[in-house]
Design an enzyme around this catalytic site. Sequence first.
Site, PDB file in Angstrom:
ATOM      1  N   VAL A 101       0.841  -1.201   0.000  1.00 39.54           N
ATOM      2  CA  VAL A 101       0.000   0.000   0.000  1.00 39.54           C
ATOM      3  C   VAL A 101       0.875   1.249   0.000  1.00 39.54           C
ATOM      4  O   VAL A 101       0.594   2.233  -0.700  1.00 39.54           O
ATOM      5  CB  VAL A 101      -0.966   0.007   1.199  1.00 39.54           C
ATOM      6  N   CYS A 102       1.953   1.203   0.760  1.00 43.05           N
ATOM      7  CA  CYS A 102       2.853   2.356   0.853  1.00 43.05           C
ATOM      8  C   CYS A 102       3.577   2.608  -0.467  1.00 43.05           C
ATOM      9  O   CYS A 102       3.644   3.739  -0.960  1.00 43.05           O
ATOM     10  CB  CYS A 102       3.890   2.133   1.956  1.00 43.05           C
ATOM     11  N   VAL A 103       4.129   1.526  -1.029  1.00 42.32           N
ATOM     12  CA  VAL A 103       4.989   1.644  -2.212  1.00 42.32           C
ATOM     13  C   VAL A 103       4.182   1.870  -3.487  1.00 42.32           C
ATOM     14  O   VAL A 103       4.629   2.573  -4.406  1.00 42.32           O
ATOM     15  CB  VAL A 103       5.866   0.378  -2.348  1.00 42.32           C
TER      16      VAL A 103
END
Length: 225
Positions: A101-103
């Site tokens: 989700v972050c990347v």
Amino acid sequence: MSQSAQSLIRLAFGVAKGQQHIQQAKRLFGAAAELRRGGPVPDGHLNSDLSPTVCHIGLGRRRDLTLRQDLRLWQGDKQLTLAEVFKGKNVVLVGFPGGPVCVEQHIPGYIAQSEKLGSMGVDKVLCVTVDLPEQVAGLAAKLGLGSGSKVELLADRNGGVVRLLGLEMGSPEAAAGPKCQRYAGVVEDGVLLKLRVESTPADLKVTDAKSMIELWKCIYPNACK
């Protein structure tokens, strides 16, 4: 006012006095209702986040982060004090735990909106995670964030900043130590003004770039004119 309340007042003060107190109470309730309707909400309080994930740290939201001179963030092999990171700047501070989700969504969303954020007066978007500096530097290179980019990735190597914010996640006994929750906030000249926290790390509902743009407009309504 209910009949039971009126009866209690009559018993306490007598019928005549009770009627006077009932009328007085009605006037007070009416005045209170007018106050509740009030005027417009101050710009800085529009869309305030009152969710439990934020309210548990509500008393610590408006604080000068630069007063903690013992804490450091890492950019590659360079150590930065919180004063060096935040002083004299308008910053969107983004915390991310790490993962797809972050990347794939969270940080790329800020990269895509970096020009828009800059036009609104954002000096930097600082994305911080609890990890080793070399791993965070590798992620920055993977995302194409070079020198001069408005979006920067910093390592909270020892987890000091996330503990300061009260946003650590996971067990301190874990091999890698606690990570941080997914959050985003507005920091003006070192002072944390607003903070939003996702209910779970997999969520991206209130800390994404577009949500923070809307929050920025509430705090700085003239920045978008």
